[in-house]
Motif scaffolding. Sequence first.
Motif, PDB file in Angstrom:
ATOM      1  N   SER A 181     -12.670  68.282 -25.261  1.00 18.94           N
ATOM      2  CA  SER A 181     -12.330  69.112 -24.108  1.00 18.94           C
ATOM      3  C   SER A 181     -13.574  69.623 -23.400  1.00 18.94           C
ATOM      4  CB  SER A 181     -11.462  70.292 -24.549  1.00 18.94           C
ATOM      5  OG  SER A 181     -10.243  69.833 -25.092  1.00 18.94           O
ATOM      6  N   MET A 182     -14.626  69.964 -24.164  1.00 20.00           N
ATOM      7  CA  MET A 182     -15.865  70.402 -23.529  1.00 20.00           C
ATOM      8  C   MET A 182     -16.531  69.244 -22.774  1.00 20.00           C
ATOM      9  SD  MET A 182     -15.909  73.582 -24.057  1.00 20.00           S
ATOM     10  CE  MET A 182     -14.108  73.438 -23.988  1.00 20.00           C
ATOM     11  N   THR A 183     -16.387  68.028 -23.293  1.00 20.53           N
ATOM     12  CA  THR A 183     -16.878  66.860 -22.561  1.00 20.53           C
ATOM     13  C   THR A 183     -16.085  66.679 -21.266  1.00 20.53           C
ATOM     14  OG1 THR A 183     -17.545  65.776 -24.619  1.00 20.53           O
ATOM     15  CG2 THR A 183     -17.257  64.373 -22.686  1.00 20.53           C
ATOM     16  N   LEU A 184     -14.772  66.925 -21.349  1.00 19.63           N
ATOM     17  CA  LEU A 184     -13.928  66.853 -20.147  1.00 19.63           C
ATOM     18  C   LEU A 184     -14.364  67.896 -19.123  1.00 19.63           C
ATOM     19  CD1 LEU A 184     -11.444  65.902 -18.554  1.00 19.63           C
ATOM     20  CD2 LEU A 184     -10.077  67.528 -19.893  1.00 19.63           C
ATOM     21  N   VAL A 185     -14.646  69.120 -19.575  1.00 23.75           N
ATOM     22  CA  VAL A 185     -15.108  70.169 -18.664  1.00 23.75           C
ATOM     23  C   VAL A 185     -16.409  69.756 -17.990  1.00 23.75           C
ATOM     24  CG1 VAL A 185     -16.047  72.506 -18.565  1.00 23.75           C
ATOM     25  CG2 VAL A 185     -13.959  72.064 -19.843  1.00 23.75           C
ATOM     26  N   ALA A 186     -17.333  69.201 -18.768  1.00 21.83           N
ATOM     27  CA  ALA A 186     -18.608  68.759 -18.201  1.00 21.83           C
ATOM     28  C   ALA A 186     -18.388  67.690 -17.136  1.00 21.83           C
ATOM     29  CB  ALA A 186     -19.517  68.230 -19.308  1.00 21.83           C
ATOM     30  N   SER A 187     -17.509  66.744 -17.408  1.00 20.68           N
ATOM     31  CA  SER A 187     -17.225  65.688 -16.439  1.00 20.68           C
ATOM     32  C   SER A 187     -16.566  66.259 -15.180  1.00 20.68           C
ATOM     33  CB  SER A 187     -16.309  64.631 -17.075  1.00 20.68           C
ATOM     34  OG  SER A 187     -16.914  64.047 -18.211  1.00 20.68           O
ATOM     35  N   TRP A 193     -19.108  68.527  -8.237  1.00 25.48           N
ATOM     36  CA  TRP A 193     -20.327  68.526  -7.421  1.00 25.48           C
ATOM     37  C   TRP A 193     -20.251  67.435  -6.357  1.00 25.48           C
ATOM     38  CZ3 TRP A 193     -24.253  65.186  -6.139  1.00 25.48           C
ATOM     39  CH2 TRP A 193     -25.373  65.752  -5.522  1.00 25.48           C
ATOM     40  N   PHE A 194     -19.781  66.256  -6.738  1.00 26.02           N
ATOM     41  CA  PHE A 194     -19.643  65.171  -5.761  1.00 26.02           C
ATOM     42  C   PHE A 194     -18.556  65.506  -4.734  1.00 26.02           C
ATOM     43  CE2 PHE A 194     -21.752  62.808  -9.181  1.00 26.02           C
ATOM     44  CZ  PHE A 194     -22.718  62.128  -8.449  1.00 26.02           C
ATOM     45  N   TYR A 222     -26.747  72.088 -16.954  1.00 24.11           N
ATOM     46  CA  TYR A 222     -27.444  70.949 -17.543  1.00 24.11           C
ATOM     47  C   TYR A 222     -28.484  71.410 -18.564  1.00 24.11           C
ATOM     48  CZ  TYR A 222     -30.363  66.794 -17.994  1.00 24.11           C
ATOM     49  OH  TYR A 222     -31.078  65.734 -18.509  1.00 24.11           O
ATOM     50  N   SER A 223     -29.160  72.506 -18.266  1.00 30.09           N
ATOM     51  CA  SER A 223     -30.202  72.986 -19.172  1.00 30.09           C
ATOM     52  C   SER A 223     -29.622  73.667 -20.406  1.00 30.09           C
ATOM     53  CB  SER A 223     -31.126  73.963 -18.439  1.00 30.09           C
ATOM     54  OG  SER A 223     -30.425  75.141 -18.082  1.00 30.09           O
ATOM     55  N   GLN A 224     -28.355  74.069 -20.352  1.00 30.71           N
ATOM     56  CA  GLN A 224     -27.767  74.855 -21.439  1.00 30.71           C
ATOM     57  C   GLN A 224     -26.712  74.110 -22.244  1.00 30.71           C
ATOM     58  OE1 GLN A 224     -26.260  78.063 -19.104  1.00 30.71           O
ATOM     59  NE2 GLN A 224     -28.201  79.168 -19.040  1.00 30.71           N
ATOM     60  N   SER A 225     -26.101  73.104 -21.676  1.00 25.50           N
ATOM     61  CA  SER A 225     -24.959  72.456 -22.314  1.00 25.50           C
ATOM     62  C   SER A 225     -25.283  71.020 -22.705  1.00 25.50           C
ATOM     63  CB  SER A 225     -23.743  72.474 -21.370  1.00 25.50           C
ATOM     64  OG  SER A 225     -22.702  71.685 -21.885  1.00 25.50           O
ATOM     65  N   SER A 226     -25.164  70.727 -23.982  1.00 25.29           N
ATOM     66  CA  SER A 226     -25.364  69.353 -24.441  1.00 25.29           C
ATOM     67  C   SER A 226     -24.252  68.444 -23.928  1.00 25.29           C
ATOM     68  CB  SER A 226     -25.401  69.312 -25.974  1.00 25.29           C
ATOM     69  OG  SER A 226     -24.189  69.815 -26.524  1.00 25.29           O
ATOM     70  N   PHE A 227     -23.074  69.035 -23.652  1.00 26.41           N
ATOM     71  CA  PHE A 227     -21.962  68.231 -23.131  1.00 26.41           C
ATOM     72  C   PHE A 227     -22.257  67.757 -21.706  1.00 26.41           C
ATOM     73  CE2 PHE A 227     -19.993  71.059 -26.295  1.00 26.41           C
ATOM     74  CZ  PHE A 227     -19.426  70.108 -27.123  1.00 26.41           C
ATOM     75  N   VAL A 228     -22.837  68.640 -20.882  1.00 23.13           N
ATOM     76  CA  VAL A 228     -23.204  68.234 -19.528  1.00 23.13           C
ATOM     77  C   VAL A 228     -24.316  67.190 -19.578  1.00 23.13           C
ATOM     78  CG1 VAL A 228     -24.159  69.032 -17.332  1.00 23.13           C
ATOM     79  CG2 VAL A 228     -22.496  70.446 -18.544  1.00 23.13           C
ATOM     80  N   GLN A 229     -25.290  67.396 -20.434  1.00 25.67           N
ATOM     81  CA  GLN A 229     -26.365  66.413 -20.586  1.00 25.67           C
ATOM     82  C   GLN A 229     -25.804  65.062 -21.010  1.00 25.67           C
ATOM     83  OE1 GLN A 229     -29.179  68.114 -23.330  1.00 25.67           O
ATOM     84  NE2 GLN A 229     -29.447  69.973 -22.118  1.00 25.67           N
ATOM     85  N   GLY A 230     -24.857  65.080 -21.958  1.00 26.73           N
ATOM     86  CA  GLY A 230     -24.261  63.825 -22.406  1.00 26.73           C
ATOM     87  C   GLY A 230     -23.459  63.141 -21.326  1.00 26.73           C
TER      88      GLY A 230
END
Length: 287
Positions: A181-187, A193-194, A222-230
């Motif tokens: 779910s956190m990966t979904l939030v990051a996506s 943004w787009f 991006y600087s704080q979340s590994s999910f956003v980075q991934g």
Amino acid sequence: MAPPPPASMPLQQRLMHLAQTLQFGWFVGHLTLLFCSLRYSLSYITFNYYSRWARFSYRTAFIAAAATYGIVVYKAYRARSRTGSRQQPGPLALLGDENVQYLLMALVWLFGRQIPLALLPFTVYSVFHVATYTRANLIPTFQPPQPSPAGGASPGGRPTTKSSPLADTIGRFVKEYYDASMTLVASLEIFLWFRVLGSAIIFTKGSWILLAIYTVFVRARYSQSSFVQGAIGQGVARIDALVANQSTPPAARQAWETVKRLGRQATDASDINRYVGAKGQVPKKAQ
């Protein structure tokens, strides 16, 4: 999270004790956000997203979001005051707190024009916050843990108790689906943004200001979340694979390399750790 009321209290007193806490207000805020998101989704599916009820649901959802994150920020400030910490974080350090970031973005979406996609990340967070609070506070309040039929005591000397099957089910759900779910939030945040960029390209009113604000937010995530980075890393890898195809024109490959170079330069130049001066400081998790 504060523990549930003592089991020795009558049910009515336990409920009153629970309802008088800030944490309960936090829970009500997330629950309100979920109900409003559901109501707005019904309007969106039926193409009535500008109806009176749709607008009310959308705005109320972000009011609830701002309230919940505001409670977390206030509790953190109060905790620092109680510990006697005279040195409060500076503006940049305060903006490095994820809860402050989500509070500010909730206010931005509240007063901006409707963008349905903006509701989804907050909704996903609320699902897990409501589930966690229900498991840790609501269920023990209505059904206090009972002594285990087998008796005995834990290694710490405390008597063992039998947990609620519903609480166990909720715990398994949170544990099993949290990372996905956190990966979904990051996506969703990246797709958003787009979406904002698209509005800026066609010069929608206020879209360039919104793009600048949301770009700062995504950079901080991006600087704080590994999910956003991934999520960004996976997206870049997929585009790299497409560009590496022999049928891709050289001009497209060169353009993509330019985009990546500019992106790396912008990322390095906007690293907030350069300006905060707090090496090794771990940002607080969004709640």
